[in-house]
Design an enzyme around this catalytic site. Structure first.
Site, PDB file in Angstrom:
ATOM      1  NE  ARG A 162     -28.473  35.589 102.875  1.00 33.84           N
ATOM      2  CZ  ARG A 162     -28.203  36.658 103.603  1.00 33.84           C
ATOM      3  NH1 ARG A 162     -29.171  37.540 103.871  1.00 33.84           N
ATOM      4  NH2 ARG A 162     -26.992  36.876 104.091  1.00 33.84           N
ATOM      5  CE  LYS A 185     -27.668  32.546 104.984  1.00 28.21           C
ATOM      6  NZ  LYS A 185     -26.390  31.924 104.563  1.00 28.21           N
ATOM      7  CG  HIS A 253     -26.965  32.717  96.577  1.00 39.91           C
ATOM      8  ND1 HIS A 253     -27.791  33.308  97.504  1.00 39.91           N
ATOM      9  CD2 HIS A 253     -25.708  32.821  97.076  1.00 39.91           C
ATOM     10  CE1 HIS A 253     -27.076  33.744  98.528  1.00 39.91           C
ATOM     11  NE2 HIS A 253     -25.801  33.467  98.290  1.00 39.91           N
ATOM     12  NE  ARG A 256     -26.924  37.335  99.172  1.00 35.87           N
ATOM     13  CZ  ARG A 256     -27.050  38.263 100.112  1.00 35.87           C
ATOM     14  NH1 ARG A 256     -27.916  39.233  99.958  1.00 35.87           N
ATOM     15  NH2 ARG A 256     -26.312  38.208 101.207  1.00 35.87           N
ATOM     16  CG  HIS A 279     -22.205  39.476 103.503  1.00 35.42           C
ATOM     17  ND1 HIS A 279     -21.435  39.745 102.393  1.00 35.42           N
ATOM     18  CD2 HIS A 279     -23.068  38.507 103.119  1.00 35.42           C
ATOM     19  CE1 HIS A 279     -21.809  38.972 101.389  1.00 35.42           C
ATOM     20  NE2 HIS A 279     -22.809  38.219 101.811  1.00 35.42           N
ATOM     21  CE1 TYR A 288     -20.454  39.232  98.040  1.00 37.06           C
ATOM     22  CE2 TYR A 288     -20.618  38.345  95.831  1.00 37.06           C
ATOM     23  CZ  TYR A 288     -21.092  38.433  97.126  1.00 37.06           C
ATOM     24  OH  TYR A 288     -22.186  37.703  97.482  1.00 37.06           O
TER      25      TYR A 288
END
Length: 307
Positions: A162, A185, A253, A256, A279, A288
């Protein structure tokens, strides 16, 4: 309206959120969003019932009441995606209460989230990703700043970071090692391999940078020596994508997303890609898969002899 929530409920919400932050590593923004979601739900319940007290509103909630709350939220303009997040927060709080108080919260957990169209990632194809890196280099007037911009975008694409993660790198990370330990995150850590192209791009920038890259200082610097702004990276990419005639979806982004999509297209394992991206849920990474399937269908329709 906030005054109708009982002290017992406010204290319960506060303790639940403390646990999310301390044990689950929830980000501050997530904690605040969940706080607003759950307090809004409790306000609705207590107002709807005329000011019930204690933990009763959670224990006694019915499925019709959940539906009424969701209808109320939609009526005040909440979009389906935001309502789904609010419902997730409410269910999380209800489970927490049930574990501690022994309440039956089946009605709350039975409420179904509204359906909404998930926005699929918009990756670049491999040629466009390379062209973006090459064109980014032409945007800065100073040679060292051009090398910096190339290094940042190469790290985004080559490591799947990110923009906040790339700009959190410090001087001590130069030269880039074979692997980077990234805190993403929710405070989740992951180990990301570093491609030679990313290592070379950062080394070229570091050699030209006029500012001392001390261990604790930001690796990527602005013209005056401060930390590089994410907005500057976004602006550089905006200029580059307009020169290339690429759509507005080409953002930092998107690099990525391109990293993940190209790995998947080359046969990468979805679980491994989940780990590389950081994730928390595989369902996020599965977006994806849909992107890659769409690309395969385009090839099929254009090349199949019976089209």
């Amino acid at each position: 309206m906030a005054g109708v929530i009982s002290p017992a409920l406010r204290d319960a919400v506060a303790r639940w959120l403390e646990g999310l932050a301390a044990l689950d590593g929830a980000a501050p923004a997530t904690v605040e969003a969940y706080r607003a979601d759950v307090l809004g739900w409790l306000e609705f319940l207590q107002t709807h019932r005329g000011g019930a007290s204690g933990l009763g509103p959670v224990a006694d909630t019915t499925l019709p009441e959940m539906r009424a709350w969701m209808a109320h939220e939609r009526g005040r303009g909440l979009q389906a995606r935001s309502l789904a997040r609010a419902l997730s927060a409410v269910k999380g709080f209800a489970r927490w209460i049930a574990e501690r108080e022994g309440h039956d919260v089946t009605a709350i957990l039975s409420a179904r989230a509204p359906k909404f169209q998930r926005k699929l990632p918009r990756p670049l194809d491999e040629d466009a990703a390379r062209a973006m890196i090459d064109t980014v280099e032409m945007q800065a007037p100073q040679g060292w700043a051009a090398a910096r911009d190339v290094a940042v975008v190469t790290v985004l694409y080559g490591c799947g970071l990110r923009i906040s993660e790339a700009l959190s790198l410090r001087g001590r990370d130069n030269p880039l090692p074979d692997t980077l330990r990234i805190r993403g995150k929710g405070g989740r850590e992951r180990v990301v391999p570093v491609l030679p192209a990313a290592r070379d791009a950062v080394a070229a920038y570091a050699k030209l940078c006029p500012h001392e890259l001390t261990p604790g200082a930001p690796l990527f610097r602005g013209v005056r020596g401060g930390a590089l702004s994410p907005r500057l990276v976004q602006r550089v990419m905006e200029n580059a994508r307009m020169q290339l005639g690429l759509p507005a979806t080409v953002t930092p982004h998107a690099m990525r997303h391109s990293f993940a999509t190209h790995l998947l297209g080359a046969g990468g394992d979805l679980r491994a890609i989940q780990e590389l991206l950081g994730h928390a849920s595989l369902s996020t990474t599965q977006g994806y898969t849909a992107v890659d399937t769409a690309r395969l269908m385009e090839v099929y329709h254009s090349a199949h002899p019976r089209r």
